[in-house]
Design a protein around this motif. Structure first.
Motif: not given
Length: 674
Positions: A145-148, A255-259, A469-470, A478-479
């Motif tokens: 999990k990607r955090t900060r 799919h890993h989405f983190a623009p 996702f809100s 987002i995965v």
């Protein structure tokens, strides 16, 4: 006076039984390996421990490790004298009978149990003949999990004695390439620096940790019992402002989405702070400190509000205000004077926070409601389901609710359900000296919204995990995973639609950011999909009731069994040689009270609570919750008893583990036995 007598008697009894507990000097861990492979940000870790009985008689040998809370155990096996004994994952109800039978015989049953913020504990044991060996092998899996702005792979090394052949091997494969990689944790100190080797190319990284026997005794978190600490591999990957990274096989995708480099979205945030009497002391001091830090981090185009509550609701301001210097100074003064008193009206406090956000909707902004509480509702509306219904109606899906549960008196399941029903998450804040940093750390995760109303679209995809996702926050990810319809990669087309500030933005296919793999990785990608699906189904099941709840629960159970995941719905039956006690391995939920062992008619203390070495299994229950913990380990001569033996606080430590306070029912049973 009576309490003192119980304390002294209990302590004397424990010391008298010390000699019956196994002596770990009787057996030798001659090899301890941890091998972790991370592909597509999905980690599979195998712990292998090889142990020899050096004595001239049979000895009970223990396997005792800690794993990340977010992980699912997927395999356990023992190799003894040419035979393989595999653990079998079953529905919890089916495994329950074996567990109950073991407990009724006065045996402890193997459990995965919660031990602190990030780790769970797995223990089992087996009797090994004189001069024979046993190999334990445990496999667990987790989605990183990607955090900060980073991923953290946590490996806990605790072999319980110095080991001549000790190795940790980590291999990370990342097609996007690494933006950075580092090694942290208590085992990365100066004394162990030359035991760590870190190398990486553009797309692969290796971390090796090979401490000598002497290093295992002399580092900061080491002793004659060997190492006891974490190795944390921290990294992130290269990113751009496109669609992200997609791994595909013939059948599945992830799919890993983190623009990155998106403009921040101004936010409206309301903090709802419990100031009831139970928050007195260090809790309220830490809350004040955290709030002042958080207020300092607000941007000038943010708007915010503060509500404190006990039996009454107190507003700093009735409406949201801009985070300019004048308002921030006033708010910090308000925060520094929060006092703990009174009862707990959670319902009205959260409704008032929702009202403030509803009355102050700004186009192109993101709204967030954050509740901090340490207890159950005791005034106003106190029915938990009614509170959840009221809050859900007030928020109406317009913004997320994040619930922070301070300590262990709080009903965490109530907060978790209420958060999930409103597109948020619940987080436990641990009552430690750094609780203010925990609060600030959580806020930093949601401090910078970049996108709102995110919709993930996959033409040619089916059986998708969550796709709406809100909000998307800077530093997160987002995965989404799913199946590719008819195994046809050519027709598979991903797209993301979201709101950035007040404009609609579309992320579509870009060859630069989409990667494809062959069928060799199909199993790995499929397991990512299964892991994510089970996690989300378990969250969904918590929110539902009636037939819908049972349907979702059944689906999660079937997937858990298919992929051999030990989840809250399944258990692993740890099979052993004939004549050995059967262990049944459960996965706890956060804050869950474990099943309590019912005292036998004869109230046999040694069989029921301190199983003697001839019969015991080392699966003694160690939980975050305050319950009796059976001792199944050698007593440490540095042990001490705290004064509150009948309360909820920790009353003693043996070999590094806590002996917790006894519940009222259990207390009476123990007193009766004495």
């Amino acid at each position: 006076m009576e309490r003192s007598v119980v304390q002294i008697t209990l302590f004397g009894l424990l010391l008298s039984l010390a000699s019956t507990l196994p002596n770990k000097d009787d057996w030798d861990i001659y090899s301890f390996h941890i091998n972790s492979t991370v592909t597509s940000r999905y980690a599979t870790t195998v712990i292998t421990s090889r142990v020899a009985n050096r004595m001239n008689e049979s000895k009970e040998i223990e396997f005792h490790v800690r794993i990340p809370k977010n992980a699912f155990i997927s395999k356990f096996r023992m190799f003894i004298d040419g035979q393989v004994y595999d653990g079998v994952v079953k529905a919890k109800e089916q495994a329950q009978q074996q567990y109950s039978e073991a407990v009724s015989r006065g045996e402890s049953a193997g459990l995965v149990s919660s031990v602190g913020r990030t780790l769970e504990e797995f223990k089992t044991s087996v009797t090994v003949a004189a001069h024979k060996k046993v190999t334990f092998e445990l496999t667990y899996e987790e989605l990183m999990k990607r955090t900060r702005g980073k991923y953290e792979l946590q490996i806990h090394a605790r072999p319980m004695q110095p080991v001549s052949d000790f190795k940790v091997d980590v291999h990370i494969q990342e097609e996007a390439g690494f933006s950075f990689i580092d090694v942290k944790g208590g085992l990365s100190t100066k004394a162990l620096a030359n035991a760590i080797t870190k190398t990486h190319t553009d797309k692969e990284a290796w971390v090796y940790f090979y401490p000598t026997v002497d290093q295992q005794k002399m580092c900061d978190s080491c002793s004659d019992q060997g190492m006891n600490g974490d190795l944390v591999i921290i990294y992130d990957v290269n990113r751009d402002n496109g669609l992200g990274h997609i791994k595909k096989s013939d059948r599945y995708f992830v799919h890993h989405f983190a623009p990155s480099d998106l403009p921040r979205v101004p936010k409206n945030v309301v903090f709802v702070i419990d100031q009831s009497g139970s928050m007195s002391g260090r809790k309220i001091l830490q809350t004040r400190t955290a709030l002042i830090h958080i207020l300092n981090d607000l941007a000038e185009d943010d708007h915010f509000g503060l509500i404190t509550f006990d039996g009454n609701i107190l507003h700093w301001k009735r409406e949201l205000v801009q985070a300019n210097s004048k308002n921030l100074e006033s708010a910090k003064n308000f925060a520094s004077n929060i006092q703990a008193r009174g009862s707990t009206d959670i319902n009205e406090a959260v409704l008032q926070g929702a009202r403030m956000l509803n009355d102050h909707s700004r186009e192109g902004s993101a709204s967030i409601l954050i509740l901090l509480t340490d207890g159950d509702p005791t005034s106003g509306v106190t029915n938990l389901e009614n509170i959840q219904s009221n809050v859900r109606q007030a928020i109406a899906g317009k913004f997320p609710l994040y619930c922070l549960g301070f300590g262990f008196d709080v009903d965490f399941k109530f907060l978790e359900k209420m958060s999930l029903q409103n597109n948020g998450v619940a987080r436990r804040i641990y009552e430690d000296s750094d609780a203010d940093l925990q609060l600030k750390g959580f806020y930093e995760e949601v401090a910078t919204p970049l996108l709102t109303d995110v919709t993930m679209i996959y033409v040619g995809g089916t059986n998708l995990t969550q796709t709406n996702f809100s909000q998307y926050y800077n530093g997160s990810e987002i995965v989404v995973a799913g199946e590719i319809t008819d195994n046809n990669i050519e027709t598979f087309t991903p797209q993301v639609v979201a709101i950035s500030s007040n404009r609609r933005i579309i992320f579509s296919k870009s060859n630069k950011t989409v990667e494809s793999t062959g069928t060799v990785s199909d199993d790995r990608i499929q397991r990512v999909w299964a892991y994510l699906t089970v996690k989300q189904l378990l969250d969904k099941e918590l929110q539902l009731s009636g037939p819908e709840k049972e349907k979702v629960k059944k689906e999660a159970l079937e997937l858990s069994l298919k992929y051999s995941f030990v989840t809250p719905l399944t258990s692993m039956v740890v099979t052993k040689p004939p004549g050995e006690n059967t262990d049944v391995l459960h996965k706890p939920k956060e804050g869950e009270t474990p099943q309590r062992w019912q005292p036998r008619v004869d109230h046999s203390f040694s069989r029921q609570y301190l199983a003697p070495s001839s019969r015991r299994s080392s699966g003694g229950v160690i939980h975050d919750n305050p319950v009796w913990r059976p001792l199944s380990r050698q007593l440490n001569h540095h042990s001490h008893l705290a004064s509150d033996v009948m309360g909820k606080q920790s009353i003693g430590r043996y070999g590094g583990y806590s002996l917790s306070g006894i519940s009222n029912t259990r207390t009476r049973a123990v007193q009766g036995m004495m």
